[in-house]
Design a protein around this motif. Structure first.
Motif, short mmCIF file in Angstrom:
data_model
loop_
_atom_site.label_atom_id
_atom_site.label_comp_id
_atom_site.label_asym_id
_atom_site.label_seq_id
_atom_site.Cartn_x
_atom_site.Cartn_y
_atom_site.Cartn_z
N SER A 462 0.83 -1.21 0.00
CA SER A 462 0.00 0.00 0.00
C SER A 462 0.86 1.25 0.00
N GLN A 463 1.89 1.29 0.83
CA GLN A 463 2.77 2.46 0.90
C GLN A 463 3.47 2.70 -0.43
N LEU A 465 2.40 2.01 -3.36
CA LEU A 465 1.44 2.54 -4.31
C LEU A 465 1.12 4.00 -4.01
N GLN A 466 1.14 4.38 -2.74
CA GLN A 466 0.92 5.78 -2.38
C GLN A 466 2.01 6.67 -2.95
N PRO A 469 1.15 6.49 -7.30
CA PRO A 469 -0.25 6.07 -7.48
C PRO A 469 -0.63 5.76 -8.92
N PRO A 473 -0.24 -1.91 -8.34
CA PRO A 473 0.41 -2.41 -7.11
C PRO A 473 1.53 -3.38 -7.44
N GLU A 538 -7.19 1.04 1.83
CA GLU A 538 -8.19 1.50 0.87
C GLU A 538 -7.66 1.55 -0.55
N ASN A 539 -6.38 1.88 -0.72
CA ASN A 539 -5.87 2.07 -2.08
C ASN A 539 -5.55 0.76 -2.79
N ILE A 540 -5.60 -0.37 -2.09
CA ILE A 540 -5.30 -1.64 -2.76
C ILE A 540 -6.42 -2.67 -2.64
N ARG A 541 -7.40 -2.43 -1.77
CA ARG A 541 -8.36 -3.49 -1.48
C ARG A 541 -9.18 -3.90 -2.69
N ARG A 543 -7.96 -3.61 -5.77
CA ARG A 543 -7.02 -3.82 -6.88
C ARG A 543 -6.20 -5.09 -6.72
#
Length: 682
Positions: A462-463, A465-466, A469, A473, A538-541, A543
């Motif tokens: 996740s980090q 990808l942050q 972005p 992933p 949230e940003n990977i769930r 994907r």
């Protein structure tokens, strides 16, 4: 059709259009004598374990009952107990009698209480052994036969209650001498059949079913003739150190750490290798390929048979290859693992560029996009044991992240449309802990926020990808392996106890209340657990999908394994699994293959329940006789009923709502009877 009635015995049903049916033969008898202590071998049978705190001897030789070789002795002293713990729970309503013979030795008249145990706690009443002996006392220097009805324990809610073990406990603080037991056993039977009434509505739920959950490992052209497996995986221990340009691999700890070349015309290398043939067969069958690429950093140096622990170089070892004695098992004669061996004996170092060259070769031979799913090695949590000749050190939290970052970035930079799977964990320990810590909380976990390994791993995905972005992933699938840890369930055994356990073992995939009946001894709820970890970011769930690229619930010829296979399909569908591949493809013509055909080719003419949505699911952990899944296709409703009752017939009443009218065709398979259509219901 509004109502369908059937009478079934230990069966799985599938309803096409409205009903597909399959029935299973009677696989177990009315009652079973289950040995706990075997006086012939002087051992505990059926996976039972000695957890006693009393002084006991399983192989006492005097006295012994006539015809026996041993007896089990116990010193009756100070409330201590002979405690026999089972590898699985029993339904107490299935148990009829606890039977054994007892001898009071020279003293006799010992006072012993018998207790049933669940999770370390007594359930039901303690029974005084003296109540079941003629004359009310354990006889001195004589054998007395004992048979205690389980109903006497007055277990509350006996239909659903579970017991875990049995204790023979001293009832007094003083030393009462030694007693001797002969042939302790249970008498048990399957649960009595009860009527099942189901109302199935296609509006209960609607979960799209991924067609890729019906995949396998290592299907060849013969497998594909019967079943169009949608996914075919190239994986396993030997693929960790597969030399693609040589068509050679190291067998690791599976077989004496040997380098071996596969049969191939060496003049055509790197073409026409076993991996090329695998890819060709899969593509010909229109099967998606899941390809394992090595990330361990080592690969065979050539096609010559070489040994990770040569007996010529490292001395005599406990075991060696019976066909090539130079290759040892890496354990010296005193039982110590050999350390400090030279990994270059068998291997050369390789890195991401080596993987990229292989993928470029595949693209050149088979075309762009022929293979797009890549696994980052196989079970890295076991490298320090399975591949300890080249990787003796256990991985830590940071190693998982670093390896994934290094290889995923390389693959996605060269092949942007690829899907990367990681970390391919072997099971429970590698979900929660790093190999550095073993299978418990240790310094490595505490240094990483005391988070479970998979949760920490996903936090770093996740980090990353942050920070970027716009990229995909690092992994597209959180990929694990799942082999039930309960004794005898995977691959082989076929006895009354294991059959019961096999049906229950699937609960570890999803049920938060089910305590895994193995050395793990806690609820796993593996799929919801992993989905919960994903949902925390949230940003990977949305994907990252969930994959189970190895699992197995029994041998190909076991009817219970076939029934559980259908249950597992429904569990995968209900828990949003995207890709699943059984280890390995079932033998053509086997009963487990029929379970796959029930989904993918139920009429032998290519008819499949796919594409479909899962619209109904019932998997009850207390009433084990039936699980049901309904799949809504574009034109038909398919109902799969897995009936696990092995004794007697189960009346089944099915009320189907909202399905319209028409004819229901029923298909079934049974022990010794291949999958076929059996009936139509007007």
């Amino acid at each position: 059709i509004k109502m369908v009635q059937a009478s079934l015995r230990c069966c799985a049903l599938v309803f096409f259009a409205l009903i597909l049916s399959q029935q299973v033969s009677n696989v177990v008898g009315v009652t079973h004598q289950i040995s706990i202590y075997n006086a012939t071998t002087g051992q505990l049978d059926n996976g039972f374990q000695n957890w006693s705190w009393a002084q006991v001897n399983l192989q006492n030789t005097n006295p012994v009952y006539s015809g026996s070789k041993f007896s089990l002795s116990m010193i009756v002293n100070n409330y201590q107990a002979l405690y026999i713990n089972g590898p699985f729970f029993f339904y107490s309503s299935n148990l009829h009698y606890l039977s054994f013979k007892i001898n009071g030795g020279s003293q006799g008249s010992q006072q012993i209480n018998i207790l049933l145990i669940r999770n370390g706690t007594q359930i039901g009443q303690a029974l005084s052994l003296s109540h079941y002996i003629p004359g009310g006392q354990i006889p001195a220097n004589q054998w007395a036969g004992i048979s205690i009805p389980f109903s006497d324990f007055s277990v509350p809610n006996a239909t659903n209650q579970l017991i875990y073990g049995i204790q023979f406990a001293s009832a007094q603080p003083n030393n009462m001498g030694t007693v001797f037991f002969d042939s302790i056993s249970f008498t048990a039977s399957p649960a009595a059949p009860a009527a099942v009434s189901l109302t199935i509505s296609n509006s209960t739920l609607s979960l799209p079913v991924s067609p890729h959950i019906f995949g396998v490992n290592f299907a060849n052209a013969t497998h594909f003739k019967n079943v169009p497996y949608p996914v075919n995986r190239w994986g396993g221990d030997a693929t960790t150190r597969y030399a693609w340009q040589l068509d050679a691999q190291n067998s690791a700890n599976d077989w004496y750490f040997e380098n071996n070349g596969n049969p191939v015309n060496v003049n055509t290398l790197p073409n026409n290798t076993s991996s090329d043939v695998f890819i060709h067969n899969s593509l010909s069958a229109q099967s998606t390929i899941l390809l394992t690429v090595g990330t361990i950093g080592w690969s065979p140096r050539d096609r010559v048979k070489r040994c990770g622990f040569s007996t010529q170089k490292y001395g005599p070892q406990q075991h060696s290859d019976p066909y090539f004695a130079e290759c040892g098992n890496g354990v010296n004669l005193n039982g110590q693992e050999i350390t400090g061996n030279n990994p270059y004996d068998t291997s050369v170092q390789v890195g991401p560029s080596y993987v990229i060259q292989w993928l470029q070769h595949i693209e050149q031979v088979f075309g762009k996009g022929a293979v797009t799913h890549f696994q980052l090695d196989n079970e890295p949590g076991l490298w320090n044991s399975m591949h300890r000749d080249v990787h003796p050190n256990p991985l830590g939290y940071d190693d998982y992240v670093n390896i994934t970052t290094l290889y995923s970035n390389a693959i996605k930079a060269s092949f942007p449309s690829s899907f990367v799977h990681g970390p391919i964990s072997w099971g429970w320990c590698e979900i929660e802990y790093s190999p550095k810590d073993g299978c418990a909380t240790g310094p490595d976990r505490k240094a990483h926020g005391d988070l479970p390994l998979m949760q920490y791993y996903l936090s770093k995905i996740s980090q990353a990808l942050q920070l970027q972005p716009a990229k995909s992933p690092l992994i597209d699938f959180l990929d694990i392996h799942f082999y039930p840890a309960q004794t005898g369930v995977s691959f082989g055994e076929n006895n009354f106890l294991t059959e019961i356990l096999r049906f229950r073992s699937v609960l570890s995939l999803w049920d938060k209340e089910y305590i895994d009946e193995s050395w793990i001894g806690k609820p796993l709820y593996m799929l919801p657990r992993l989905q919960g970890y994903l949902d925390g970011f949230e940003n990977i769930r949305s994907r990252i999908g969930l994959a189970v690229s190895e699992y197995n619930f029994g041998g190909d010829d076991l009817i219970t394994a076939a029934l559980v296979q259908l249950d597992v399909f429904g569990i995968f569908a209900a828990n949003n699994v995207t890709i699943a591949t059984r280890w390995v493809a079932p033998v053509p013509g086997s009963i487990v293959e029929d379970a796959f055909k029930m989904i993918l080719n139920y009429d032998g003419k290519g008819s499949s329940i796919l594409p479909s949505n899962l619209v109904y699911a019932v998997s009850n952990n207390t009433n084990e006789q039936m699980t049901v899944y309904a799949y809504q296709g574009s034109q038909h409703l398919y109902i799969i009923m897995v009936c696990k009752q092995s004794q007697g017939s189960v009346p089944v009443f099915v009320n189907i709502q909202g399905a319209g009218s028409g004819k229901a065709s029923m298909f079934q398979f049974s022990q010794g009877r291949p999958l076929s259509q059996i009936d139509s219901v007007p």
